[in-house]
Design a protein around this motif. Structure first.
Motif, PDB file in Angstrom:
ATOM      1  N   SER A  41      -3.765   8.268   0.660  1.00 21.41           N
ATOM      2  CA  SER A  41      -3.546   7.966   1.961  1.00 21.41           C
ATOM      3  C   SER A  41      -2.686   7.523   2.782  1.00 21.41           C
ATOM      4  CB  SER A  41      -4.639   7.647   2.879  1.00 21.41           C
ATOM      5  OG  SER A  41      -4.607   6.255   3.343  1.00 21.41           O
ATOM      6  N   THR A  42      -1.205   6.672   1.952  1.00 16.30           N
ATOM      7  CA  THR A  42      -0.464   5.419   2.043  1.00 16.30           C
ATOM      8  C   THR A  42       0.308   5.201   1.155  1.00 16.30           C
ATOM      9  OG1 THR A  42      -1.556   3.456   1.141  1.00 16.30           O
ATOM     10  CG2 THR A  42      -1.847   3.850   3.264  1.00 16.30           C
ATOM     11  N   PRO A 100      -4.223   4.722  11.229  1.00 20.34           N
ATOM     12  CA  PRO A 100      -5.529   6.680  11.554  1.00 20.34           C
ATOM     13  C   PRO A 100      -6.391   5.410  12.283  1.00 20.34           C
ATOM     14  CG  PRO A 100      -6.482   4.915   9.108  1.00 20.34           C
ATOM     15  CD  PRO A 100      -4.897   4.747   9.581  1.00 20.34           C
ATOM     16  N   ASP A 149     -10.160   4.662  12.966  1.00 19.05           N
ATOM     17  CA  ASP A 149     -10.357   3.854  12.087  1.00 19.05           C
ATOM     18  C   ASP A 149     -10.284   2.571  12.168  1.00 19.05           C
ATOM     19  OD1 ASP A 149      -9.165   4.466   9.859  1.00 19.05           O
ATOM     20  OD2 ASP A 149     -10.750   4.800   8.973  1.00 19.05           O
TER      21      ASP A 149
END
Length: 505
Positions: A8-9, A502, A504
């Motif tokens: 994701s990063t 994100p 969360d």
């Protein structure tokens, strides 16, 4: 690139020795990098000259933006523990161009300081030899240019060797050097207060609540100059974050270490500042803190009358402080260069790891070579050039700290208002800290255009400090364009992507 990658990063591990540093070790290395003994002996006099007895107030005011920025750093580290810190986080928040310049600001600042720390260590090394032997002429050996350069390069090489051997060796060396440094600073403070209580102080001055009132400073210019000096004396705590891939509990330990380091340092500074003012006053007498002849190294002047026959310990302390900081300061540029090589913002060779010591091998040596080259060139060209580049250092500190603080605000923008904690730590604290530092960057840049700023040197009527400060930043911009031409993958987001937190986090 490592296969252990966050999809994701784009962040990934770099092969460093994980779990080798705990909270205490990180705080010790953070204190070492700030170098309180070296910093205080150089900064107390000039700060008193600007703000007088409001020295404690100015130390507290300078502490505020550092704490606010440290809180932002902690949040970024919790979300993205990566050795690239400013470079990585600014890239994730603002994209590759600003990220690259954030990394460059850190590298340039630390390389300049490495050369200066080595030079100071050499000065106190020869002073210590003179004190030990009783031969005062030995202290003058530092004025011999070839010998000075050779000794400085030897100090840099030794520090590079310790840093190359990894965090275990670095930590062991720092426990000894920092422990000795804090012991002697405490001794000095207690002895100074004892002289005041016993009526034997040079210019006994009663501590007053007014000393803690920043609004009592005579002018805004003096206030701004004092704050600028104060920001400089706290610089270096972020080394605790660059070790995040090598600490135990990397999401939490580095941020806690950064906050603790800043808190410990402000206590040390306030204690020593109060002891110095109480003992010596701010007058221009022989031992007065306001005497311009004492401002280069206040401890060199006061150690004798305050500590008596044990004054040599202060020389050893400043020597160990600058030597310890020289070694620990290698941590930041080496790991930033490592991350930039790892994500292909620099040639891949910078991303190499020593298979034996699990440390940034190529990057550590590159930092040592850069610091050595910088010192040799500026020392040969002009002492004023070396002095003014150190003065311009404040611009670069405010530049990359400010960018990183604002990266925190922007990265967490989508969740900043989810709750009170997020608002305070992810938004308000870094926003205020970043704005303060960026304003200080602009003001320092503006003031330094005056030919009288710093050493008083100028080119075409423009102050040398401004030319050097902006010149170093522009050099980074040129190198960035060159890297874009050579290897555009990073700048296209192929190796490290722009993004936001994100929901969360």
């Amino acid at each position: 690139m490592s296969t252990t990658q966050d999809s994701s990063t784009g962040l990934s591990k770099k092969g460093l020795s994980s779990g080798s540093v705990g909270l205490l070790g990180a705080v010790v290395i953070g204190i070492s990098c700030i170098a309180p003994a070296y910093t205080l002996t150089a900064a107390l006099g000039p700060t008193v000259a600007e703000v007088g007895v409001q020295l404690p107030a100015i130390f507290l005011v300078g502490f505020i933006p550092m704490l606010l920025v440290a809180l932002g750093y902690r949040e970024l580290n919790n979300a993205m523990p990566d050795a690239g810190t400013s470079f990585t986080w600014a890239t994730r928040a603002f994209g590759p161009w600003i990220g690259w310049m954030g990394g460059w600001g850190l590298i340039a600042a630390t390389v300049i300081v490495l050369s200066n720390l080595a030079a100071v260590a050499v000065d106190f090394f020869y002073l210590m030899l003179a004190q030990l032997t009783g031969n005062e002429s030995l202290a003058d050996l530092t004025l011999n240019l070839p010998l000075n350069i050779a000794t400085t390069l030897a100090f840099v090489a030794l520090a590079c060797w310790v840093s190359y051997r990894g965090m275990e060796t670095t930590k062991a060396v720092q426990y000894v050097l920092v422990g000795f440094q804090l012991l002697v600073l405490g001794w000095f403070a207690i002895a100074a207060f004892a002289h005041v209580a016993g009526g034997t102080a040079f210019d006994a001055t009663a501590i007053s609540p007014e000393w803690f009132n920043p609004f009592a400073v005579e002018s805004f210019s003096a206030f701004a100059a004092g704050v600028s000096l104060s920001i400089f004396v706290y610089w270096g705590w972020d080394v605790t974050l660059t070790m995040n891939e090598e600490t135990k509990d990397p999401e939490r330990t580095p941020g806690r270490a950064a906050t603790l380091t800043v808190l410990v340092i402000v206590v040390i500074y306030l204690t020593v500042a109060l002891a110095t003012l109480s003992y010596a006053g701010i007058g221009d007498g022989e031992f007065g803190a306001g005497n311009v002849d004492n401002q280069g190294s206040i401890f060199a002047v006061l150690a004798g009358p305050v500590m008596g026959p044990f004054a040599i310990l202060m020389s050893l302390t400043v020597l160990s402080s600058s030597a310890a900081s020289l070694q620990s300061t290698f941590v930041s540029p080496a790991r930033t260069l490592l991350a930039m090589g790892h994500y292909r913002a620099l040639p891949a060779s910078y991303g190499k790891i020593s298979p034996t010591y699990k440390s940034p091998s190529y990057a550590t040596i590159a930092a040592a070579v850069a610091a050595s080259g910088f010192y040799v060139v500026t020392r040969i060209v002009s002492e004023n050039a070396l002095y003014d580049t150190i003065t311009a250092l404040g611009m670069m500190i405010c530049f990359y700290y400010g960018i990183t603080a604002m990266a925190c605000v922007w990265y967490f923008r989508t969740i900043a208002f989810n709750n009170a904690r997020s608002f305070l730590l992810k938004f308000l604290a870094p926003l205020l800290g970043g704005v303060i530092l960026l304003v200080m960057f602009v003001k320092t840049a503006t003031d330094s255009m005056d030919p009288d700023y710093g050493s008083g040197s100028s080119i075409a009527g423009i102050g040398l400090v401004f030319i050097l400060g902006t010149g170093v930043i522009l050099l980074g911009a040129v190198l960035m364009v060159v890297m874009y031409r050579v290897n555009p993958a990073f700048f296209k987001g192929d190796t490290l992507r722009k993004g936001s937190a994100p929901a969360d986090v």
